[in-house]
Every structure is written in C-alpha cells, then in structure tokens.
Design an enzyme around this catalytic site. Structure first.
Site, PDB file in Angstrom:
ATOM      1  N   LYS A 241       2.291   4.600   1.539  1.00 52.98           N
ATOM      2  CA  LYS A 241       2.465   5.194   2.875  1.00 52.98           C
ATOM      3  C   LYS A 241       2.191   6.688   2.732  1.00 52.98           C
ATOM      4  O   LYS A 241       2.994   7.429   2.162  1.00 52.98           O
ATOM      5  CB  LYS A 241       3.883   4.953   3.390  1.00 52.98           C
TER       6      LYS A 241
ATOM      7  N   GLU B  34       0.866  -1.185   0.000  1.00 53.59           N
ATOM      8  CA  GLU B  34       0.000   0.000   0.000  1.00 53.59           C
ATOM      9  C   GLU B  34       0.894   1.224   0.000  1.00 53.59           C
ATOM     10  O   GLU B  34       2.052   1.168   0.407  1.00 53.59           O
ATOM     11  CB  GLU B  34      -0.876   0.051   1.262  1.00 53.59           C
TER      12      GLU B  34
END
Length: 527
Positions: free
Chosen positions: A226, A224
């Site tokens: 950050k 994912e």
C-alpha cells in the site's frame, strides 16, 4: 435562498447519517430546477464563484462593522461566514421591495461578476437577507460549506430520493455540468439515463476494509504494498486525458507530464507518487512529503517538475479501450493490466508488485519490517473479486503498518471550526533540541475523546502565556503521546521534520515535560 438556508441550518445540527439523507432527499424532491441542481453542486463541491474571496469578505464587513469587534467575534465563533452573517448590520435605507432571491439568481449573478464589482453586489444581497440566509449565501459563495456532508452522501441522498442506483449516478456525474438538468430529467422519468460515452469521466474507486488478521488466507488473497501517495484514476477517452483524485477532483493541471504521457484509450487505477531521487525513497518512490510539493498547484513550473518528478504506480485496470473490465476477477484484470502497462512510458508508469509470501505469518513479518518512506502498509485483494465501487466486505483489505509514537510537549493551540469552534482543539506540539529549546514537529486535531478535549481546552485557557491572533501559546508543561505513520525531512519546518498523519493517542499528565522526546531522536525515525 430560504429553502437552501433551512437545509444548511438543519444539516449543521444533524448527526444521524440517515436523517441527513432524508433532509437532502426531501429538499431535492420539493425544490424546482435549477435551484436543486445548484444546491447539489454546492453540496458536492462543484460550484466555483471565483469573484468571491475571503479577503474581499473581510474588507466588506470591516467597512460596516468595527474591525476589532469583527476580529474578536471571528476568533470566538470560529467561522467567518457565520460571524459575518450575525454581525451584518441592517442598511440605513431599507432596500426596495423585490422578489425573494433564489439560489439560481445568486449563482447567475455572482458567477458573472468581476472582482471589482463583486463587493457592491454581494453587499446588496446581504442587505436583503436575514441572518440564516446570509450564512447560506456566504457558504455558497466561498464554497466552504463544512456541514458534515460529503459528496458521496449528497449523491446517495439524490439516488435514494428518486429510486436510482448511487453507483449509476456516480458513473455519469463527472460527465454532467451543474445544474444537472439531464440527471433530474432521468430521475423523474422525463429523460433517459445519461451516459459517459466519449467523455473522460471519473468512476468511483473500489475501496478496502481494515484487516482483521484472522479473516483471510493467502490461498484466496494476493498481497501488494500500500503505497503512500494519493490514489488516482487516469482516463484517456476520445483523445483527451484526465487525472482524478479519490474524491473525483480533476488534478490534471497539477501533473501535466503524467497526463501527457498517457495517450492509450483506457482507465487505470493507481497511486500518484514522486520519484525517489527527490527525497531518497526506496522502491523508486519518495515520501509523501515530496509529493506535497506538487499538490494543489494549478500551474507547475519546469523547475518543480524536474525537482519532484511524478509517476503513477498502477494497481488495476477498469477499461481497456472501450471494453469494460470491471466485472472480471482480479487475477484476470491483473494480467490485462500488466499487458497494458507494457506499452506505457516507463518513466511515468509502473505496476505495483505482488508480494511473494508463502503464508500469512511470513507476510506479517515482511509487513513489520517495511519502513520504506513511501510504504503505508499492505493491501490484500481477493483473487476472484470484481472491481466494484465503494467498500464491499470480503473483497479488499488494507493492513496499515503499526504507527510510530513519540512523547511531545504542547506548545500552541487554536480553536477548531464548526462544532468545535468553542473549543481549543488544534494543537501544535514540539520536541527538544540539545540546547533545551522546543521546536514544533507536528500539529494534530483528533485522536482524543470529547472528555479529553474538554480537559485540553481547560488546560489551554488556564495556562496561556501569549496570544497571536487566534493562536494561544501555552506553558510548556503538558506532554502528549503522539502516534504518526511516518516522519520525513522538511525544509518548511524549523525543526526540519514533518510528521505524516499525527494524532494524539494519550495525554501524559504523568510525564514531566523535560523527559519528552528530542528532535534528534525523532530524526532517527526518518525513512
């Protein structure tokens, strides 16, 4: 106060983490209630004595000590509490004999004061104490201990001293109020473990280790983005919503519109951001500089909310209703999160997207190309990982994007605090305009070694051109290579720019100052 002042004095000079844990643990085991509870409140930042303000302390000492002497001493020492504690003169008339001040006496007295009564009462207390106790009193009163003890370390010391699980302590901490009598009753076997039922308490975050590139496979990990905001936990229990920062501070008043939009029972983990319309970010989010306009405000105007609209990009779900989901694997929690988020206000909440990358080489290329203002790097989460407090090896990794670099010229310096109070360690640096003027673009106080700090301090002392209170202006001859995560437009700085996480990576004694970077060049790095 004697026991607490001895504890602070020992902690200030102690570098070993284990030794600090023992010092705090021994103090808690030997100190009766409620003093030890108030000490824990002070160590964890949970003590608020609103009648005591820095300006009042300065006026108080300047009424008894020559203001010039105080100013020069404060500049040299680098800490107001320590300066006042050392300079405070003995009273002309010794105070009458009285029982020693206890920590609970001090908190009860100062907590009930009005601002008009506070100076006289605090002065009377200072008259009764020696220098070490005065230092402890002033640190307690201002809430600025700065002794190298985090809230987590203090809670760990408590847990170790009484044979408790620190995560269990964290679980109930925010549901209790100082001086934490139920907590110590549980610790010493006089009571049952406190619970967080029906209270919107903070749970410790799951954290990540820095990534070692060869240590993971995308077969086992999901990626994912950050995001570069502030990590938050949003809790709705028993009709009440709270928004907590990573440190467990209640920041609900700063973002009331976010709290008002979360009315479904549950606990979510995410990143607090400002919408990209405020300062032009992609991915729907603006840079951290936009978020800073909202941080720390207890009252937020309608205009500020409209100009910097906040939302939460969700990472994880800890509770759905009363059901604790933390033991589930990440992939199961992710499915529950997506289902839960579907019922939330889309203006205030969305889910952080999973990055589609066929292999690690492709992910590395995607990460390298990410220069969105609101992206700090990539997170890698093991697909079967539960949600556990703290950093656990092998579960979550953070892979921050490579820093940017610029050669800047040292302009100003100021002494540090605590152990650095004798050194010039806070450095303001600038870049050139086309007219040959240096404009400040950032300030850094870390990144250098102890030996490099001594060299920088020596340069400041021998190349000072002017003084402005505690700040020294220096000759514009020393180039510093500065690393920073990103740079953004800023109306608050004369250069129009503000760096994110600047740190000094190298001292460029080999480079002439006139060859340092320009404001225009830095502006091209704005994301």
């Amino acid at each position: 106060m004697r026991g607490f002042s001895d504890l602070l004095d020992a902690l200030v000079y102690m570098r070993s983490r284990n030794a600090k844990l023992r010092l705090i643990g021994d103090y808690l085991a030997a100190t009766p209630d409620p003093d030890r509870g108030w000490a824990m409140a002070a160590l964890t930042g949970g003590l608020d004595l609103p009648a005591i303000k820095p300006a009042m302390l300065r006026a108080l000492v300047e009424a008894r000590v020559d203001p010039v002497l105080y100013g020069l001493s404060r500049d040299f020492v680098g800490d107001s509490a320590e300066t006042i504690a050392l300079l405070w003169p003995a009273p002309a008339t010794p105070p009458a004999e009285a029982a020693p001040l206890t920590l609970s006496d001090v908190v009860a007295t100062l907590g009930a004061l009005s601002r008009s009564d506070a100076p006289a009462v605090l002065a009377a207390m200072l008259d009764r104490l020696d220098a070490d106790e005065r230092y402890a009193l002033l640190k307690l009163a201002t809430g600025a201990l700065r002794i190298g003890v985090s809230a987590r370390l203090a809670k760990t010391a408590l847990a170790q001293a009484f044979g408790l699980d620190v995560d269990a302590v964290e679980e109930v901490w925010h549901g209790l109020a100082p001086p934490y009598a139920p907590l110590f009753d549980w610790a010493e076997g006089r009571g049952t473990q406190p619970t967080a039922a029906n209270v919107p308490v903070f749970r410790p975050f799951m954290l990540a280790h820095p990534l070692e590139v060869d240590s993971v496979s995308l077969d086992d990990y999901a990626a994912e983005w950050k995001w570069d905001g502030i990590r938050v936990q949003i809790v709705h229990v028993a009709g009440e919503t709270r928004l907590y920062s990573r440190a467990g501070d209640d920041i609900t008043p700063s973002f009331p519109e976010v709290a008002a939009a979360f009315r479904t029972p549950g606990v979510l983990d995410g990143e607090l951001l400002v919408k990209g319309t405020a300062q032009g970010g992609e991915g729907g989010a603006a840079s951290f500089n936009a978020l800073q306009q909202r941080l720390g405000r207890k009252i937020v105007s309608t205009k500020t909310r409209a100009e910097f609209p906040a939302f939460v990009r969700l990472y994880d779900i800890l509770f759905e209703g009363a059901e604790d989901l933390r033991a589930l694997p990440w992939h199961a929690r992710r499915a529950r999160l997506e289902g839960f988020a579907g019922g939330l206000d889309s203006e205030r909440f969305d889910v952080s997207a999973v990055i589609d990358a066929p292999d690690f080489a492709a992910l590395e290329e995607i990460r390298a190309g990410a220069r969105d203002a609101a992206i700090e790097g990539v997170m890698l989460k093991r697909r079967d990982s539960p949600y556990v407090a703290g950093r656990r090896v092998g579960l979550w990794y953070k892979w921050k994007r490579d820093p940017l670099n610029a050669d800047c010229v040292l302009m100003y310096a100021q002494r540090g605090s605590g152990k650095r109070s004798s050194f010039y360690s806070d450095f303001t640096f600038g870049a050139w305009t086309p007219e040959g003027e240096l404009l400040p673009v950032g300030k850094a106080y870390f990144g250098f070694t102890d030996e490099e700090l001594k060299g920088l301090d020596r340069f400041v002392r021998t190349h000072t051109m002017a003084r402005f209170g505690p700040v020294r202006e220096v000759e514009k001859t020393l180039v510093l290579e500065v690393a920073f995560d990103s740079i953004h437009e800023s109306k608050r700085h004369k250069s129009g720019l503000a760096m994110r996480f600047p740190r000094i990576s190298r001292i460029r004694t080999d480079k002439p100052a006139e060859e340092a970077d320009t404001v225009a060049g830095l502006r091209r790095l704005v994301t």
